[in-house]
Design an enzyme around this catalytic site. Structure first.
Site, PDB file in Angstrom:
ATOM      1  N   THR A   1       3.841  -0.162   2.071  1.00 42.28           N
ATOM      2  CA  THR A   1       4.586   1.054   2.399  1.00 42.28           C
ATOM      3  C   THR A   1       4.741   1.182   3.912  1.00 42.28           C
ATOM      4  O   THR A   1       5.682   1.822   4.381  1.00 42.28           O
ATOM      5  CB  THR A   1       3.863   2.309   1.850  1.00 42.28           C
ATOM      6  OG1 THR A   1       2.469   2.206   2.155  1.00 42.28           O
ATOM      7  CG2 THR A   1       4.049   2.435   0.358  1.00 42.28           C
ATOM      8  N   HIS A  19      -1.654  -0.753  -8.952  1.00 40.58           N
ATOM      9  CA  HIS A  19      -1.339  -1.046  -7.542  1.00 40.58           C
ATOM     10  C   HIS A  19      -1.776  -2.428  -7.099  1.00 40.58           C
ATOM     11  O   HIS A  19      -1.808  -2.709  -5.900  1.00 40.58           O
ATOM     12  CB  HIS A  19      -2.012  -0.027  -6.619  1.00 40.58           C
ATOM     13  CG  HIS A  19      -1.531   1.371  -6.808  1.00 40.58           C
ATOM     14  ND1 HIS A  19      -0.541   1.939  -6.035  1.00 40.58           N
ATOM     15  CD2 HIS A  19      -1.898   2.332  -7.699  1.00 40.58           C
ATOM     16  CE1 HIS A  19      -0.341   3.184  -6.423  1.00 40.58           C
ATOM     17  NE2 HIS A  19      -1.149   3.447  -7.439  1.00 40.58           N
ATOM     18  N   LYS A  75      -2.410  -2.571   9.235  1.00 41.77           N
ATOM     19  CA  LYS A  75      -2.707  -2.424   7.804  1.00 41.77           C
ATOM     20  C   LYS A  75      -4.165  -2.810   7.636  1.00 41.77           C
ATOM     21  O   LYS A  75      -4.796  -3.314   8.564  1.00 41.77           O
ATOM     22  CB  LYS A  75      -1.813  -3.336   6.964  1.00 41.77           C
ATOM     23  CG  LYS A  75      -1.760  -4.791   7.469  1.00 41.77           C
ATOM     24  CD  LYS A  75      -0.812  -5.645   6.641  1.00 41.77           C
ATOM     25  CE  LYS A  75       0.645  -5.449   6.958  1.00 41.77           C
ATOM     26  NZ  LYS A  75       1.454  -5.135   5.818  1.00 41.77           N
ATOM     27  N   ARG A  76      -4.742  -2.579   6.449  1.00 46.39           N
ATOM     28  CA  ARG A  76      -6.100  -3.041   6.213  1.00 46.39           C
ATOM     29  C   ARG A  76      -6.200  -4.540   6.493  1.00 46.39           C
ATOM     30  O   ARG A  76      -5.246  -5.293   6.281  1.00 46.39           O
ATOM     31  CB  ARG A  76      -6.517  -2.736   4.774  1.00 46.39           C
ATOM     32  CG  ARG A  76      -6.772  -1.268   4.522  1.00 46.39           C
ATOM     33  CD  ARG A  76      -7.854  -0.726   5.428  1.00 46.39           C
ATOM     34  NE  ARG A  76      -9.156  -1.229   5.041  1.00 46.39           N
ATOM     35  CZ  ARG A  76     -10.029  -0.570   4.285  1.00 46.39           C
ATOM     36  NH1 ARG A  76      -9.754   0.652   3.878  1.00 46.39           N
ATOM     37  NH2 ARG A  76     -11.191  -1.103   3.961  1.00 46.39           N
ATOM     38  N   LYS A 102       7.930   2.493   6.566  1.00 43.08           N
ATOM     39  CA  LYS A 102       7.830   3.374   7.732  1.00 43.08           C
ATOM     40  C   LYS A 102       8.468   2.704   8.945  1.00 43.08           C
ATOM     41  O   LYS A 102       9.199   3.345   9.718  1.00 43.08           O
ATOM     42  CB  LYS A 102       6.364   3.720   8.026  1.00 43.08           C
ATOM     43  CG  LYS A 102       5.717   4.564   6.932  1.00 43.08           C
ATOM     44  CD  LYS A 102       4.185   4.538   6.980  1.00 43.08           C
ATOM     45  CE  LYS A 102       3.627   4.964   5.612  1.00 43.08           C
ATOM     46  NZ  LYS A 102       2.209   4.638   5.440  1.00 43.08           N
ATOM     47  N   LYS A 134      -3.216 -10.455   3.282  1.00 40.08           N
ATOM     48  CA  LYS A 134      -2.205  -9.885   4.177  1.00 40.08           C
ATOM     49  C   LYS A 134      -1.927 -10.803   5.367  1.00 40.08           C
ATOM     50  O   LYS A 134      -0.980 -10.595   6.121  1.00 40.08           O
ATOM     51  CB  LYS A 134      -2.647  -8.505   4.662  1.00 40.08           C
ATOM     52  CG  LYS A 134      -2.721  -7.466   3.532  1.00 40.08           C
ATOM     53  CD  LYS A 134      -3.263  -6.140   4.038  1.00 40.08           C
ATOM     54  CE  LYS A 134      -3.505  -5.120   2.927  1.00 40.08           C
ATOM     55  NZ  LYS A 134      -2.273  -4.488   2.412  1.00 40.08           N
TER      56      LYS A 134
HETATM   57  C1  26Q Z   1     -12.141   0.535  -6.413  1.00 46.54           C
HETATM   58  C2  26Q Z   1     -13.412   0.545  -6.946  1.00 46.54           C
HETATM   59  C3  26Q Z   1     -14.519   0.768  -6.143  1.00 46.54           C
HETATM   60  C4  26Q Z   1     -14.330   0.989  -4.787  1.00 46.54           C
HETATM   61  C5  26Q Z   1     -13.060   0.976  -4.258  1.00 46.54           C
HETATM   62  C6  26Q Z   1     -11.959   0.743  -5.061  1.00 46.54           C
HETATM   63  C7  26Q Z   1     -10.599   0.723  -4.488  1.00 46.54           C
HETATM   64  C8  26Q Z   1     -10.220   1.639  -3.525  1.00 46.54           C
HETATM   65  C9  26Q Z   1      -8.950   1.594  -2.973  1.00 46.54           C
HETATM   66  C10 26Q Z   1      -9.668  -0.214  -4.902  1.00 46.54           C
HETATM   67  C11 26Q Z   1      -8.394  -0.240  -4.358  1.00 46.54           C
HETATM   68  C12 26Q Z   1      -8.030   0.668  -3.385  1.00 46.54           C
HETATM   69  C13 26Q Z   1      -6.713   0.702  -2.749  1.00 46.54           C
HETATM   70  C14 26Q Z   1      -5.713  -0.096  -3.057  1.00 46.54           C
HETATM   71  C15 26Q Z   1      -4.442  -0.032  -2.351  1.00 46.54           C
HETATM   72  O1  26Q Z   1      -4.305   0.658  -1.352  1.00 46.54           O
HETATM   73  N1  26Q Z   1      -3.422  -0.731  -2.837  1.00 46.54           N
HETATM   74  C16 26Q Z   1      -2.124  -0.693  -2.206  1.00 46.54           C
HETATM   75  O2  26Q Z   1      -1.375   0.326  -2.823  1.00 46.54           O
HETATM   76  C17 26Q Z   1      -0.158   0.539  -2.142  1.00 46.54           C
HETATM   77  C18 26Q Z   1       0.534   1.719  -2.793  1.00 46.54           C
HETATM   78  O3  26Q Z   1       1.035   1.361  -4.040  1.00 46.54           O
HETATM   79  C19 26Q Z   1       0.696  -0.708  -2.167  1.00 46.54           C
HETATM   80  O4  26Q Z   1       1.839  -0.491  -1.370  1.00 46.54           O
HETATM   81  C20 26Q Z   1      -0.076  -1.907  -1.620  1.00 46.54           C
HETATM   82  O5  26Q Z   1       0.672  -3.098  -1.799  1.00 46.54           O
HETATM   83  C21 26Q Z   1      -1.408  -2.024  -2.337  1.00 46.54           C
HETATM   84  O6  26Q Z   1      -2.191  -3.063  -1.753  1.00 46.54           O
END
Ligand code: 26Q
Length: 831
Positions: free
Chosen positions: A679, A378, A571-572, A683, A577
């Site tokens: 995503t 991702h 979004k975050r 929406k 972004k």
């Molecule tokens: C990893 C290790 C330790 C702590 C946290 C994490 C962690 C947690 C969440 C790393 C990444 C995430 C989330 C990533 C994320 O949301 N990515 C998004 O995924 C979406 C679905 O595929 C995409 O549409 C977005 O582009 C992408 O940023």
């Protein structure tokens, strides 16, 4: 499929050794009776009680009605030789469940009638439910949309995740700054979960390994003196849309083992025993609030292994319980889809279970493991790729570490055969990174252990193959594929936007809700000559804008005029972004108004929302900037309602349900090549917003689907961004563009922070640095130009209406139903 308990003539009975459970009646009389029984006899509450009790009474009434379908679906899946998929994810960002089940079960009218007997509406009661916020953002919400679509497509897919006590933190704003609060989402109890202690597993940690030869002389390993943790499953029903299928999301809660406590206790060390119990229970205590990786945190690794081990043990148990026994067929019957690298320790764990517990040979175990694991990536940000220090593994997971070493040794032999003498390549491809400290590259482990590796949008998958994963593509080109993300139209249109839903169904029927490609039938209605439809379309949008304006008024104290353009970025908060680019545009508009340049511009309401990771200083400062700019703009009499700016606190799934239907302009403005998919963009599109966006992630596919006349494209492309790196001169953009100069000057002057001098220096410094990886200033001019095209289009009401309809009409591809069908056709192959 078996539906109501009465077996249809052309259907098989559910399971040879189970009785089909009879469905409860779902007339409004029956619903009302049950609802009142819960309200009076279970909860002991009368008319006029707080609405939260009414929510619980209705939730239990509906839950009873899900049970028969749930058990019958389970029984149908529980047969020998049936293939199944498991979605392994550290995050499931589910949001609220009540309205979703009401919609899926078709019990809207009956529920409303039951509530009426209590003088309540479905909307107010649904508001009482706390979001299940067991995820950070896109990746977690995607998992929830996938679960919804799998149930609707009646695919035998089970989700495995963690039952966090505390989900994503709650955000509130104090003096413009983000303040985090714990999210104790289970405080009032969760009517949607069933504890299944009978399927509790043990997950080992620590200890050491011992090597010996078994009776037949075969070398074996034992993981000894471990400190075990119990994993207790909590099941949540995932209902399909009007098809009587109910799948399962199984979430693991950690607990101390009794033995563990007792040993310590008997040794007289009471507090050590309690400490050990605490240690075990910490594992499922809290979701990590970072949306990119946070490296090296021991508790996070514990969470990952806890999920992987419990889920694999459970899948093996289920497979046996269904009547299978020949392990060599395990890979024919099971596939595990890993949501990013977070659960990829599962590769080593399945090997461990097969080698140490099931006593298979290495080659047999590897043949099984590498045929049933699949990995979804991702992110393109190299810094977000997970790595774990070997030293931590040695202490916490010594046996899985040995297995990883063996996987790596065998893999590197393959590399050496294909590229003899290419030491550099071996170093690049090794699962173990040697310098500067020895670390395990989780993405490499996932690639080596999986038969399928996919990205989440066409551009993302291509860039992965050309960049990060290139060496592996040369070795195994057949493993790599793309699966463009989607969103579920049930939650994001049918539930969130009832006005537009009724309008669409009045013209093309209701079939689009379960087959979104039907939306294309709206295209002819976008043409002129359909003025009545257009007027209804605008009226539906306007009603949604009134609803959002009320939320913004209540949460931010800012008045949005529903006839203005609603310009939204939620979004975050992350530098890539580029919420900052949005803010620069807002300041630019403010400047124009202050200078009396009013020609061509339209009234705008700019809404921004999102959470910053608690340790991400820059992201938190960006939130402060948004709030500071909003304060100045909203209170300047010269602005006179032409521009409003609001930061919506605590953005979450249930806020998006109000926001997306009310949005006119969707901001998708990441630095090209950085947003894997996005995503939220989908929406908004489904709900008739027009996108202003860069050529990035799924924006590209949205643009393809809707056409360039109905999308405001701007900015550098991914290859141009990369070509500019090293030669980027932000100051030169300021010299060439007086409007940009004025925006930056206003920021430098402290106009937005008169009482807190210097607080935005870090932001200015980052934007004006030649090393700004996000190249904010490089895209300023084309962004402002695109926004002027937006203004022009908005002023032509008929044109905007057409664009809006065409966006919805072209969004059929972005349903997760399509995404899941592709996963199934290419990866899972479920029947
Ligand atoms: C990893 C290790 C330790 C702590 C946290 C994490 C962690 C947690 C969440 C790393 C990444 C995430 C989330 C990533 C994320 O949301 N990515 C998004 O995924 C979406 C679905 O595929 C995409 O549409 C977005 O582009 C992408 O940023």
């Amino acid at each position: 499929m078996n539906s109501a308990g009465t077996t249809m003539p052309d259907e098989k009975p559910v399971s040879p050794n189970r009785i089909a459970l009879k469905q409860l009646p779902d007339s409004s009389e029956a619903l009302t009776e049950d609802f009142q029984r819960y309200q009076f006899y279970h909860l002991g509450r009368f008319h006029g009680c707080p609405a939260v009790y009414t929510y619980h009474a209705l939730a239990w009434t509906l839950r009873d009605r899900l049970m028969s379908d749930w058990m019958n679906t389970y029984a149908e899946r529980d047969q020998p030789g049936k293939r199944r998929a498991y979605y392994l994810s550290l995050e499931f960002l589910i949001g609220r469940a009540l309205s979703n089940h009401v919609l899926n079960l078709g019990l809207d009218a009956a529920s409303r009638e039951a509530l009426q007997s209590f003088g309540q509406t479905l909307e107010t009661v649904a508001e009482e439910e706390t979001d299940a916020g067991l995820g950070n953002g896109g990746l977690g919400r995607l998992a929830a949309c996938f679960m919804d679509s799998c149930a609707t497509l009646n695919l035998p897919v089970m989700g495995y995740g963690i039952h966090y006590e505390y989900g994503m933190f709650r955000q509130h704003i104090e003096n413009g700054y983000q303040v985090e609060e714990p999210d104790h989402w289970l405080r009032d109890g969760n009517p949607w979960e069933v504890e299944r202690s009978e399927f509790t597993c043990r997950v080992p940690f620590g200890g050491h390994t011992e090597h010996f030869h078994d009776k037949t002389g075969i070398p074996r390993a034992r993981w000894a003196d471990t400190s075990d943790v119990l994993a207790i499953p909590y099941d949540m029903p995932i209902s399909g849309y009007r098809n009587h299928a109910v799948n399962t999301l199984r979430l693991w809660k950690s607990a101390a083992t009794d033995v563990f406590d007792l040993n310590e206790f008997n040794a007289g060390s009471y507090s050590e025993a309690v400490q050990a119990k605490n240690h075990a229970e910490h594992i499922s205590m809290v979701l990590y609030p970072n949306d990119s990786s946070e490296n090296g945190k021991e508790l996070r690794l514990r969470q990952q292994y806890f999920l992987a081990s419990a889920s694999l043990q459970d899948a093996l148990r289920q497979w046996r319980a269904a009547g299978n026994s020949n392990l060599m067929q395990f890979a024919e019957h099971n596939v595990f889809q890993m949501n990013d690298t977070h659960p990829t320790i599962a590769v080593a764990e399945l090997m461990r279970l097969l080698l140490d517990d099931e006593r298979l040979q290495w080659d047999e175990a590897w043949a099984i493991t590498s045929r049933c694991m699949a990995y979804t990536n991702h992110t393109l940000l190299p810094e977000a790729l997970e790595r774990w220090p070997v030293a931590l593994f040695e202490r916490l997971l010594p046996r899985p570490l040995e297995i990883i070493y063996e996987i790596n040794a065998r893999f590197l032999r393959q590399v050496a055969i294909k590229w003899p003498g290419d030491i550099d390549r071996q170093r690049r491809m090794s699962i173990i990174e040697e310098e500067p400290v020895r670390q395990i590259r989780m993405a490499w482990l996932a690639i080596v252990g999986s038969f399928s590796i996919n990205g989440v949008a066409a551009l993302h998958s291509r860039l992965l193959k050309e960049g990060l994963f290139r060496d592996f593509v040369e070795l195994w080109p057949h493993k790599f594929n793309n699966k463009t993300n989607g969103v579920t139209p049930r939650r994001w249109v049918a539930h969130a936007n009832p006005g537009m839903t009724a309008l669409i169904s009045s013209r093309i029927g209701e079939g689009w809700i379960a087959d979104l490609s039907h939306l294309a039938r709206l295209k002819p209605l976008a043409a002129s000559g359909n003025e009545a439809f257009h007027a209804e379309w605008r009226a539906a949008k306007r009603a949604n804008k009134v609803r959002l304006a009320a939320l913004v008024e209540a949460e931010c104290g800012v008045t949005f005029d529903p006839s203005a353009l609603f310009d939204v970025q939620v979004k975050r908060i992350h530098e890539y972004k580029r919420q900052l680019l949005n803010v620069l545009h807002v300041i630019h508009l403010y400047n124009r108004i202050k200078h009396g340049h009013l020609e061509g511009s339209v009234n705008r309401c700019v809404l921004i929302g999102g959470k910053a990771a608690p340790g991400y200083v820059m992201a938190k400062r960006i939130i402060k900037l948004i709030n500071s700019v909003a304060d100045v703009v909203n209170n300047d009499p010269d602005v006179n309602g032409r521009l409003k700016v609001a930061f919506l606190p605590n953005y979450r799934v249930s806020s998006m349900e109000i926001i997306a239907p009310a949005t006119d302009l969707s901001e998708q403005i990441s630095t090209a090549g950085k947003e894997a998919s996005g995503t939220g963009n989908m929406k908004f599109m489904m709900n008739g917003a027009v996108t202003i966006g860069t050529y990035d992630g799924a924006n590209i596919e949205i643009l393809d689907a809707v056409g360039e006349d109905n999308f405001f494209l701007f900015g550098l492309r991914a290859d141009e961004v990369e070509a500019l790196r090293g030669r980027y001169q932000p100051l030169s953009y300021m010299e060439r563009d007086p409007a940009l100069r004025q925006v930056i000057d206003l920021l430098i002057s402290g106009h937005f922070n008169p009482c807190e001098p210097g607080i935005f220096d870090m932001i200015l410094g980052a934007m004006m640095s030649p090393n700004d990886p996000w190249m904010v200033l490089a895209d300023f001019r084309t962004y402002v130009d695109a926004q002027e095209r937006v203004d022009q289009a908005w002023q032509d009401e008929a044109r905007w209406t057409r664009m809006s309809i065409l966006n919805t009409a072209s969004s059929g591809f972005f349903s997760t139903d399509r995404t899941m069908q592709e996963y199934n056709a290419d990866i899972w192959k479920l029947t």
